[in-house]
Design an enzyme around this catalytic site. Sequence first.
Site, PDB file in Angstrom:
ATOM      1  N   GLY A  20     -50.189 -77.126  67.977  1.00 62.15           N
ATOM      2  CA  GLY A  20     -49.768 -77.060  66.509  1.00 62.15           C
ATOM      3  C   GLY A  20     -49.490 -78.326  65.615  1.00 62.15           C
ATOM      4  O   GLY A  20     -48.921 -78.189  64.881  1.00 62.15           O
ATOM      5  N   THR A  21     -50.043 -79.573  66.182  1.00 65.07           N
ATOM      6  CA  THR A  21     -49.514 -80.779  65.321  1.00 65.07           C
ATOM      7  C   THR A  21     -50.097 -80.681  63.939  1.00 65.07           C
ATOM      8  O   THR A  21     -49.730 -81.096  62.967  1.00 65.07           O
ATOM      9  CB  THR A  21     -50.029 -81.970  66.303  1.00 65.07           C
ATOM     10  OG1 THR A  21     -51.494 -81.968  66.261  1.00 65.07           O
ATOM     11  CG2 THR A  21     -49.389 -82.115  67.518  1.00 65.07           C
ATOM     12  N   ASN A  22     -51.476 -80.104  63.944  1.00 68.53           N
ATOM     13  CA  ASN A  22     -52.039 -79.932  62.636  1.00 68.53           C
ATOM     14  C   ASN A  22     -51.233 -79.024  61.831  1.00 68.53           C
ATOM     15  O   ASN A  22     -51.146 -79.140  60.566  1.00 68.53           O
ATOM     16  CB  ASN A  22     -53.648 -79.532  62.827  1.00 68.53           C
ATOM     17  CG  ASN A  22     -54.571 -80.915  63.038  1.00 68.53           C
ATOM     18  OD1 ASN A  22     -54.783 -81.593  61.989  1.00 68.53           O
ATOM     19  ND2 ASN A  22     -54.947 -80.753  64.232  1.00 68.53           N
ATOM     20  N   MET A  95     -58.573 -71.100  69.052  1.00 71.97           N
ATOM     21  CA  MET A  95     -59.484 -71.135  70.103  1.00 71.97           C
ATOM     22  C   MET A  95     -60.448 -69.809  70.189  1.00 71.97           C
ATOM     23  O   MET A  95     -61.069 -69.622  71.109  1.00 71.97           O
ATOM     24  CB  MET A  95     -58.829 -71.485  71.293  1.00 71.97           C
ATOM     25  CG  MET A  95     -58.165 -72.815  71.471  1.00 71.97           C
ATOM     26  SD  MET A  95     -59.355 -74.127  70.908  1.00 71.97           S
ATOM     27  CE  MET A  95     -60.284 -74.204  72.436  1.00 71.97           C
ATOM     28  N   LYS A  96     -60.256 -68.995  69.103  1.00 71.95           N
ATOM     29  CA  LYS A  96     -61.236 -67.517  69.152  1.00 71.95           C
ATOM     30  C   LYS A  96     -62.341 -67.816  67.931  1.00 71.95           C
ATOM     31  O   LYS A  96     -62.022 -68.574  66.911  1.00 71.95           O
ATOM     32  CB  LYS A  96     -60.393 -66.653  68.612  1.00 71.95           C
ATOM     33  CG  LYS A  96     -59.166 -66.109  69.888  1.00 71.95           C
ATOM     34  CD  LYS A  96     -60.208 -65.487  70.995  1.00 71.95           C
ATOM     35  CE  LYS A  96     -59.296 -65.281  71.912  1.00 71.95           C
ATOM     36  NZ  LYS A  96     -60.310 -64.713  73.236  1.00 71.95           N
ATOM     37  N   ILE A  97     -63.423 -67.217  68.263  1.00 76.15           N
ATOM     38  CA  ILE A  97     -64.255 -67.403  67.135  1.00 76.15           C
ATOM     39  C   ILE A  97     -64.434 -65.968  66.316  1.00 76.15           C
ATOM     40  O   ILE A  97     -64.402 -65.176  66.892  1.00 76.15           O
ATOM     41  CB  ILE A  97     -65.699 -67.546  68.080  1.00 76.15           C
ATOM     42  CG1 ILE A  97     -65.772 -68.927  68.741  1.00 76.15           C
ATOM     43  CG2 ILE A  97     -66.928 -67.371  66.948  1.00 76.15           C
ATOM     44  CD1 ILE A  97     -67.096 -69.104  69.586  1.00 76.15           C
ATOM     45  N   LEU A  98     -64.047 -65.986  65.145  1.00 73.40           N
ATOM     46  CA  LEU A  98     -64.018 -65.026  64.323  1.00 73.40           C
ATOM     47  C   LEU A  98     -65.335 -64.385  63.932  1.00 73.40           C
ATOM     48  O   LEU A  98     -66.296 -65.074  63.911  1.00 73.40           O
ATOM     49  CB  LEU A  98     -63.324 -65.589  62.993  1.00 73.40           C
ATOM     50  CG  LEU A  98     -61.764 -65.962  63.175  1.00 73.40           C
ATOM     51  CD1 LEU A  98     -61.288 -66.737  61.651  1.00 73.40           C
ATOM     52  CD2 LEU A  98     -60.884 -64.792  63.449  1.00 73.40           C
ATOM     53  N   ASN A 112     -61.890 -75.334  58.752  1.00 72.95           N
ATOM     54  CA  ASN A 112     -61.524 -75.522  60.011  1.00 72.95           C
ATOM     55  C   ASN A 112     -61.368 -77.025  60.358  1.00 72.95           C
ATOM     56  O   ASN A 112     -62.175 -77.917  59.491  1.00 72.95           O
ATOM     57  CB  ASN A 112     -62.516 -75.081  61.113  1.00 72.95           C
ATOM     58  CG  ASN A 112     -61.984 -75.388  62.617  1.00 72.95           C
ATOM     59  OD1 ASN A 112     -60.955 -75.247  62.895  1.00 72.95           O
ATOM     60  ND2 ASN A 112     -63.294 -75.552  63.259  1.00 72.95           N
ATOM     61  N   HIS A 114     -62.459 -79.877  63.174  1.00 71.49           N
ATOM     62  CA  HIS A 114     -63.050 -80.050  64.400  1.00 71.49           C
ATOM     63  C   HIS A 114     -62.973 -81.701  64.966  1.00 71.49           C
ATOM     64  O   HIS A 114     -63.434 -82.633  64.288  1.00 71.49           O
ATOM     65  CB  HIS A 114     -64.425 -79.582  64.387  1.00 71.49           C
ATOM     66  CG  HIS A 114     -65.281 -79.469  65.908  1.00 71.49           C
ATOM     67  ND1 HIS A 114     -65.154 -78.562  66.627  1.00 71.49           N
ATOM     68  CD2 HIS A 114     -66.072 -80.349  66.324  1.00 71.49           C
ATOM     69  CE1 HIS A 114     -65.681 -78.810  67.815  1.00 71.49           C
ATOM     70  NE2 HIS A 114     -66.265 -80.127  67.750  1.00 71.49           N
TER      71      HIS A 114
END
Length: 192
Positions: A20-22, A95-98, A112, A114
């Site tokens: 959660g640093t972002n 880490m999930k693909i919606l 997002n 990356h």
Amino acid sequence: MEKLFGRSKFKTAIFISGSGTNLKNLIIFSNKKKSPISVNLIISNKKKAKGLMYGKKYKIEQKVINFNNQSMAEKKILKLLIKRKISFICLAGFMKILSRDFISKFSGKIINIHPSLLPKYKGMNTHKRALQNNERFAGCTVHYVSSKLDSGKIIMQRKVGITKNESLTSLKKKVLKLEHLIYPKAIKKILA
Ligand code: GRF
């Protein structure tokens, strides 16, 4: 309601899975007068995500959603987003693909970050692969989320040199620092 020069800020949800640093960086950014977003909701698919401490610290509503049944999870999230009048979503180490269906409901309103110079190194272990391939540069990319993984339109990208004795740890640190710099800039670029 929070205002940005007389305009309302975009009510934003941040999705996380890890440290959660972002997220922390975006919360701090959102608290600035000139920020076009306010962070109103944090969604984590992991109960133990370290990033959840920032929701507590900054007193932002957060929900842990179990993704064992993804379609149910997305329904729950959608309901909450509508209830809280969320109009913008930032994925930050989520880490999930919606699903395509979920994304289409927020088309152009989900972004997002990356840790690679997309279109290179989509998916996981970006730094490891960049080092293995003796790349001279690494970097990060903020992009719109589309139904294809890490493939949506690029909003902003920054690169950084890979040194001769670069380690995985040092590269990760270097790129993360860059991520914290460009994520707010990218948001300003598209919303302010
Ligand atoms: C970042 O490198 C981000 O680009 C990637 O996952 C990492 C999350 O870090 N998608 P954090 O949870 O924001 O610290």
